[in-house]
Design an enzyme around this catalytic site. Structure first.
Site, mmCIF file in Angstrom:
data_model
loop_
_atom_site.group_PDB
_atom_site.id
_atom_site.type_symbol
_atom_site.label_atom_id
_atom_site.label_comp_id
_atom_site.label_asym_id
_atom_site.label_seq_id
_atom_site.Cartn_x
_atom_site.Cartn_y
_atom_site.Cartn_z
ATOM 1 N N LYS A 52 0.848 -1.210 0.000
ATOM 2 C CA LYS A 52 0.000 0.000 0.000
ATOM 3 C C LYS A 52 0.877 1.251 0.000
ATOM 4 O O LYS A 52 0.642 2.196 -0.757
ATOM 5 C CB LYS A 52 -0.935 -0.010 1.227
ATOM 6 C CG LYS A 52 -2.061 -1.038 1.122
ATOM 7 C CD LYS A 52 -2.835 -1.225 2.418
ATOM 8 C CE LYS A 52 -3.878 -2.341 2.242
ATOM 9 N NZ LYS A 52 -4.674 -2.629 3.423
ATOM 10 N N GLN A 96 -4.831 -1.247 9.777
ATOM 11 C CA GLN A 96 -4.763 -2.571 9.166
ATOM 12 C C GLN A 96 -5.370 -3.617 10.094
ATOM 13 O O GLN A 96 -5.036 -3.690 11.274
ATOM 14 C CB GLN A 96 -3.303 -2.909 8.833
ATOM 15 C CG GLN A 96 -3.116 -4.212 8.078
ATOM 16 C CD GLN A 96 -3.679 -4.200 6.664
ATOM 17 O OE1 GLN A 96 -3.785 -3.152 6.032
ATOM 18 N NE2 GLN A 96 -4.057 -5.361 6.169
ATOM 19 N N ASP A 119 -11.050 3.109 4.173
ATOM 20 C CA ASP A 119 -11.414 1.688 4.097
ATOM 21 C C ASP A 119 -12.923 1.499 3.950
ATOM 22 O O ASP A 119 -13.380 0.398 3.644
ATOM 23 C CB ASP A 119 -10.985 0.987 5.395
ATOM 24 C CG ASP A 119 -9.685 0.218 5.245
ATOM 25 O OD1 ASP A 119 -9.457 -0.333 4.160
ATOM 26 O OD2 ASP A 119 -8.933 0.173 6.230
HETATM 27 N N1 GUN Z 1 -7.100 -6.562 6.269
HETATM 28 C C1 GUN Z 1 -7.381 -7.302 5.170
HETATM 29 N N2 GUN Z 1 -7.907 -6.512 4.197
HETATM 30 C C2 GUN Z 1 -7.944 -5.250 4.702
HETATM 31 C C3 GUN Z 1 -8.376 -4.009 4.175
HETATM 32 O O1 GUN Z 1 -8.837 -3.893 3.039
HETATM 33 N N3 GUN Z 1 -8.231 -2.936 5.014
HETATM 34 C C4 GUN Z 1 -7.738 -3.048 6.287
HETATM 35 N N4 GUN Z 1 -7.665 -1.947 7.025
HETATM 36 N N5 GUN Z 1 -7.342 -4.200 6.794
HETATM 37 C C5 GUN Z 1 -7.433 -5.295 6.003
#
Ligand code: GUN
Length: 310
Positions: A52, A96, A119
């Site tokens: 990311k 996350q 998100d």
């Molecule tokens: N863990 C797995 N996929 C995601 C996501 O798209 N966003 C976040 N914040 N955590 C994750």
């Protein structure tokens, strides 16, 4: 052979559309800002977050990673989020998941300002999605809708079956497919005769987190199969069970496992899908790249709203 839905290609299309938007914001005032909160040392989360941040930098988005230790308390994490909510140059906050079990994840997600919730996990934004209002959408399902549209796979009027009911993928995916006028079923581990329900799907979304669980008898001939799973096999017996000796294509998988000592596999059986589907997303290289692309889109959307308002 079914059509391969190439997530890297779609990611490149989406990120090339992002580039001029970032340039414009940077010239106008400042680059978009993304803050990622990564707690502890979950290896999968570390890889996701690294990717990311890397993509953000490639696009010219300012990004920073905060790394509280595994022992962080809910209160300390709330203070981190509060600080990010207040910083004007941060447009997007991503915590996350998963968080360690002692942390109250729901409280932490609720603390993220809905305006900075890239998100789409805040209950306000989940409500916006449910009621068809604008707002950030959960990145993985939003990426899947982009992929289906860009490959011109019809959604309206089709039967869609979503296997998995997580807040991150299953539930928002079902809502997005519903908004695109498909007839949607959500099912899960307690659904009786799951294979029969899945066989009704023109579009089958697998988001269960179990390696190769979706085998040929779950797939309607000609279906589009979207595999959200990312499962790492590190046990030879599992690889041999999923890819029995003598089956065409199995030897390559066993060789790949022998070379690396691990094999990444989705929720869909990668050989069975070739026999039944008309189109499918591979693992890796299918859905994964789209999640990051949509995070970039959500961050830029947020920056555009905030910079125009400022
Ligand atoms: N863990 C797995 N996929 C995601 C996501 O798209 N966003 C976040 N914040 N955590 C994750």
């Amino acid at each position: 052979m079914p059509r391969i839905l190439d997530g890297n290609r779609i990611r490149d299309e989406i990120t090339s559309e992002c580039r001029p938007r970032v340039e414009k914001l940077t010239t106008l005032q400042r680059p978009p800002g993304l803050a990622v909160v990564l707690v502890g040392h979950n290896p999968a989360s570390e890889i996701y977050v690294r990717n990311k941040v890397k993509t953000s930098h490639e696009l010219g988005i300012h990004s920073e990673t905060l790394m509280p230790p595994e022992t962080v308390t809910t209160g300390e994490l709330l203070a981190v989020v509060d600080e990010l909510n207040r910083r004007p140059e941060i447009d997007g906050i991503l915590v996350q998941m998963p968080l360690p079990p002692h942390v109250d994840s729901k409280r932490v997600l609720l603390a993220v300002s809905p305006e900075k919730d890239v998100d789409g996990f805040h209950p306000c934004n989940v409500g916006n999605l449910a009621t068809g209002r604008p707002g950030p959408r959960s990145c993985t399902p939003a990426g899947i809708i982009e992929m289906l549209k860009r490959y011109q796979i019809p959604i309206a009027g089709k039967r869609a079956v979503v296997v998995g009911r997580s807040d991150i993928v299953g539930k928002p995916m079902a809502l997005m497919l519903l908004h695109e006028n498909s007839t949607v079923t959500i099912c899960h581990s307690k659904t009786p005769d799951l294979a029969a329900v899945c066989r009704e799907a023109d579009i089958l979304i697998a988001a269960i987190g179990r390696a190769a669980m979706i085998t040929a008898d779950y797939i309607r001939p000609g279906a589009t199969v979207i595999d959200v799973g990312m499962n790492r096999l590190d046990n030879r017996a599992d690889v041999e069970r999923i890819f029995p000796a003598g089956r065409p294509g199995a030897a390559e998988k066993l060789e790949a496992f022998a070379r690396r000592g691990t094999l990444l596999i989705g929720d869909v059986h990668p050989l069975d899908v070739l026999e039944k589907a008309s189109a499918y997303t591979p693992v890796p290289g299918g859905v994964g790249p789209l999640t990051i692309a949509m995070l970039m889109v959500n961050t830029i959307d947020s920056a555009e709203r905030r910079i125009v308002v400022c």
